[in-house]
Design a protein around this motif. Structure first.
Motif, PDB file in Angstrom:
ATOM      1  N   THR A   1       0.792  -1.228   0.000  1.00  0.00           N
ATOM      2  CA  THR A   1       0.000   0.000   0.000  1.00  0.00           C
ATOM      3  C   THR A   1       0.824   1.277   0.000  1.00  0.00           C
ATOM      4  O   THR A   1       0.346   2.316  -0.437  1.00  0.00           O
ATOM      5  N   GLN A   2       2.071   1.222   0.521  1.00  0.00           N
ATOM      6  CA  GLN A   2       2.866   2.442   0.590  1.00  0.00           C
ATOM      7  C   GLN A   2       4.342   2.096   0.708  1.00  0.00           C
ATOM      8  O   GLN A   2       4.698   0.994   1.162  1.00  0.00           O
ATOM      9  N   VAL A   3       5.209   3.050   0.304  1.00  0.00           N
ATOM     10  CA  VAL A   3       6.646   2.848   0.352  1.00  0.00           C
ATOM     11  C   VAL A   3       7.307   4.153   0.761  1.00  0.00           C
ATOM     12  O   VAL A   3       6.819   5.238   0.434  1.00  0.00           O
ATOM     13  N   PHE A   4       8.428   4.040   1.494  1.00  0.00           N
ATOM     14  CA  PHE A   4       9.159   5.235   1.943  1.00  0.00           C
ATOM     15  C   PHE A   4      10.634   4.880   2.050  1.00  0.00           C
ATOM     16  O   PHE A   4      10.988   3.791   2.512  1.00  0.00           O
ATOM     17  N   PHE A   5      11.504   5.812   1.623  1.00  0.00           N
ATOM     18  CA  PHE A   5      12.940   5.620   1.743  1.00  0.00           C
ATOM     19  C   PHE A   5      13.488   6.604   2.762  1.00  0.00           C
ATOM     20  O   PHE A   5      13.281   7.811   2.658  1.00  0.00           O
ATOM     21  N   ILE A   6      14.202   6.060   3.756  1.00  0.00           N
ATOM     22  CA  ILE A   6      14.811   6.923   4.766  1.00  0.00           C
ATOM     23  C   ILE A   6      16.195   7.385   4.319  1.00  0.00           C
ATOM     24  O   ILE A   6      16.791   8.271   4.936  1.00  0.00           O
ATOM     25  N   SER A   7      16.705   6.783   3.250  1.00  0.00           N
ATOM     26  CA  SER A   7      17.940   7.211   2.608  1.00  0.00           C
ATOM     27  C   SER A   7      17.865   6.752   1.158  1.00  0.00           C
ATOM     28  O   SER A   7      16.887   6.124   0.749  1.00  0.00           O
ATOM     29  N   ALA A   8      18.884   7.039   0.392  1.00  0.00           N
ATOM     30  CA  ALA A   8      18.874   6.618  -1.005  1.00  0.00           C
ATOM     31  C   ALA A   8      18.902   5.103  -1.145  1.00  0.00           C
ATOM     32  O   ALA A   8      18.510   4.568  -2.192  1.00  0.00           O
ATOM     33  N   ARG A   9      19.328   4.381  -0.109  1.00  0.00           N
ATOM     34  CA  ARG A   9      19.463   2.933  -0.199  1.00  0.00           C
ATOM     35  C   ARG A   9      18.460   2.164   0.655  1.00  0.00           C
ATOM     36  O   ARG A   9      18.038   1.067   0.276  1.00  0.00           O
ATOM     37  N   ILE A  10      18.064   2.699   1.808  1.00  0.00           N
ATOM     38  CA  ILE A  10      17.207   1.944   2.724  1.00  0.00           C
ATOM     39  C   ILE A  10      15.751   2.363   2.550  1.00  0.00           C
ATOM     40  O   ILE A  10      15.397   3.527   2.765  1.00  0.00           O
ATOM     41  N   GLY A  11      14.919   1.406   2.166  1.00  0.00           N
ATOM     42  CA  GLY A  11      13.494   1.663   1.965  1.00  0.00           C
ATOM     43  C   GLY A  11      12.634   0.648   2.689  1.00  0.00           C
ATOM     44  O   GLY A  11      13.051  -0.497   2.923  1.00  0.00           O
ATOM     45  N   ILE A  12      11.420   1.074   3.036  1.00  0.00           N
ATOM     46  CA  ILE A  12      10.440   0.226   3.722  1.00  0.00           C
ATOM     47  C   ILE A  12       9.130   0.306   2.953  1.00  0.00           C
ATOM     48  O   ILE A  12       8.673   1.400   2.612  1.00  0.00           O
ATOM     49  N   ALA A  13       8.518  -0.844   2.681  1.00  0.00           N
ATOM     50  CA  ALA A  13       7.189  -0.887   2.076  1.00  0.00           C
ATOM     51  C   ALA A  13       6.265  -1.700   2.968  1.00  0.00           C
ATOM     52  O   ALA A  13       6.694  -2.674   3.598  1.00  0.00           O
ATOM     53  N   VAL A  14       4.987  -1.295   3.037  1.00  0.00           N
ATOM     54  CA  VAL A  14       4.019  -1.956   3.903  1.00  0.00           C
ATOM     55  C   VAL A  14       2.801  -2.359   3.098  1.00  0.00           C
ATOM     56  O   VAL A  14       2.554  -1.833   2.003  1.00  0.00           O
ATOM     57  N   GLY A  15       2.014  -3.294   3.661  1.00  0.00           N
ATOM     58  CA  GLY A  15       0.847  -3.743   2.920  1.00  0.00           C
ATOM     59  C   GLY A  15      -0.111  -4.571   3.738  1.00  0.00           C
ATOM     60  O   GLY A  15      -0.161  -4.495   4.966  1.00  0.00           O
ATOM     61  N   HIS A  16      -0.904  -5.371   3.033  1.00  0.00           N
ATOM     62  CA  HIS A  16      -1.901  -6.232   3.658  1.00  0.00           C
ATOM     63  C   HIS A  16      -1.215  -7.294   4.515  1.00  0.00           C
ATOM     64  O   HIS A  16      -0.037  -7.598   4.351  1.00  0.00           O
ATOM     65  N   GLN A  17      -1.999  -7.884   5.436  1.00  0.00           N
ATOM     66  CA  GLN A  17      -1.540  -8.927   6.341  1.00  0.00           C
ATOM     67  C   GLN A  17      -0.374  -8.444   7.203  1.00  0.00           C
ATOM     68  O   GLN A  17       0.479  -9.236   7.617  1.00  0.00           O
ATOM     69  N   GLY A  18      -0.359  -7.137   7.487  1.00  0.00           N
ATOM     70  CA  GLY A  18       0.694  -6.584   8.317  1.00  0.00           C
ATOM     71  C   GLY A  18       2.077  -6.717   7.709  1.00  0.00           C
ATOM     72  O   GLY A  18       3.087  -6.660   8.423  1.00  0.00           O
ATOM     73  N   LEU A  19       2.145  -6.872   6.395  1.00  0.00           N
ATOM     74  CA  LEU A  19       3.421  -7.134   5.732  1.00  0.00           C
ATOM     75  C   LEU A  19       4.317  -5.898   5.720  1.00  0.00           C
ATOM     76  O   LEU A  19       3.878  -4.793   5.423  1.00  0.00           O
ATOM     77  N   ILE A  20       5.599  -6.112   6.042  1.00  0.00           N
ATOM     78  CA  ILE A  20       6.623  -5.087   5.902  1.00  0.00           C
ATOM     79  C   ILE A  20       7.811  -5.718   5.192  1.00  0.00           C
ATOM     80  O   ILE A  20       8.314  -6.766   5.610  1.00  0.00           O
TER      81      ILE A  20
END
Length: 337
Positions: free
Chosen positions: A85-104
């Motif tokens: 559902t959404q994605v965010f990068f805290i730096s040019a290399r490290i990113g986190i994406a989240v979604g259904h079923q509590g997925l990260i």
């Protein structure tokens, strides 16, 4: 507030991107060497340095190194096929994406490769938003008041308590200095001034659902949501006023461009812009082939747009003025307040 199961399903559809996220849809038949980025539902877009990263249905993650002219599919391990559902990068290399079923899922190489760090098949309620800072704190918010925090750049996660109850938390943003804001359903807006340790409900002149919030470069805050409601605070959430000139369409995504212009996107292809920090909005597009859930500034007057027909690049001159009369707004085919 308790929500019935049918109500939850409908609400989550809208919250995840208002783009039929929960409807069963077959995965498009992509060629082995080419991703047709306009054939897959996209719910979130983020910058990873100069790269664009887009996430969407069935766990698809697309990356582009030429401002959206061409896309390729990232590698996700394991390939669960769970909608993101959404994605965010805290730096040019490290990113986190989240979604259904509590997925990260997490990437350490600018979005080329992703690996699962958390999921909860027994509680399949979706996470809907994610934000982090360059100190390694990352927060993920979602349905039924879910709020998770990581203090090691997304490797491990713990639950946080808030006064949200079981209200859905749709969007989260921070300023990197300890201030955080979460937008939710039923006019819910939560603020923390201490990196998420404590939260306070803010008083708003609107009781409908809010889908996102922006912290502008000048310090103003903007919250946006159902039926074209856009609220602005010049004092970090103490007071709020309604913006003028908005369409009656619900807004699901927003950004502030490098030139200071605010862009909101949403239902029926609506795109509205503001040049005065959200006091007034003008219509850039009143309708289109797809509803939009995500937007990213590409510079040179160009925007990357994500929605139920994929991710596209849109260019064109902004509107000549920042004024739109209520009658003009309601002359479109979009719903009006």
């Amino acid at each position: 507030m308790k929500t019935t199961i049918p109500g939850v399903s409908f609400s989550a559809v809208v919250l995840c991107a208002a783009l039929l996220s929960f409807s069963p849809r077959p995965l498009p038949a992509f060629a082995a060497t080419a991703i047709h980025a306009n054939h897959v539902q996209i719910n979130g877009i983020a910058r990873a340095g100069a790269r664009l990263v887009a996430v969407g249905e069935r766990g698809v993650i697309l990356i582009s190194d030429n401002d959206g002219a061409a896309w390729r599919e990232a590698q996700v391990s394991p390939a669960a096929g769970t909608t993101l559902t959404q994605v965010f990068f805290i730096s040019a290399r490290i990113g986190i994406a989240v979604g259904h079923q509590g997925l990260i899922v997490r990437s350490e190489d600018g979005g080329e490769h992703w690996h699962e760090v958390r999921s909860d098949a027994e509680h399949p309620d979706p996470l809907l938003s994610v934000w982090g800072d360059d100190q390694g704190q990352v927060l993920a918010a979602g349905s039924f008041g879910q709020l998770l925090v990581s203090r090691d750049a997304g490797l491990t996660w713990q639950e946080l308590e808030t006064p949200a109850g079981d209200h859905h938390l749709n969007g989260i943003v921070g300023d990197g200095k300890g201030r955080l804001v979460i937008a939710g359903e039923s006019g819910l807006l939560l603020r923390s001034l201490d990196h998420g340790a404590t939260w306070k409900k803010l008083s708003l002149p609107y009781e409908g659902s809010l889908f996102g919030v922006l912290m502008l470069a000048n310090g103003d805050w903007i919250a946006y949501g159902m039926r074209g409601h856009v609220l602005r605070s010049p004092d970090r959430g103490e007071t709020w006023t309604s913006a003028e000139g908005s369409l009656g369409a619900s807004y699901f995504g927003g950004t502030q461009r490098d030139n200071g212009e605010v862009v909101l996107v949403g239902q029926g292809g609506a795109i509205v812009t503001s040049r005065d920090s959200g006091k007034t909005f003008a219509v850039r597009s009143a309708g289109g082939a797809q509803s939009l859930a995500a937007v990213s500034d590409l510079g040179r007057g160009m925007l990357a747009l994500g929605g139920d027909l994929g991710v596209t690049v849109e260019s064109g001159a902004p509107p000549a003025s920042n004024a739109l009369s209520p009658s003009a707004a309601c002359s479109t085919s979009l719903e009006c307040p």
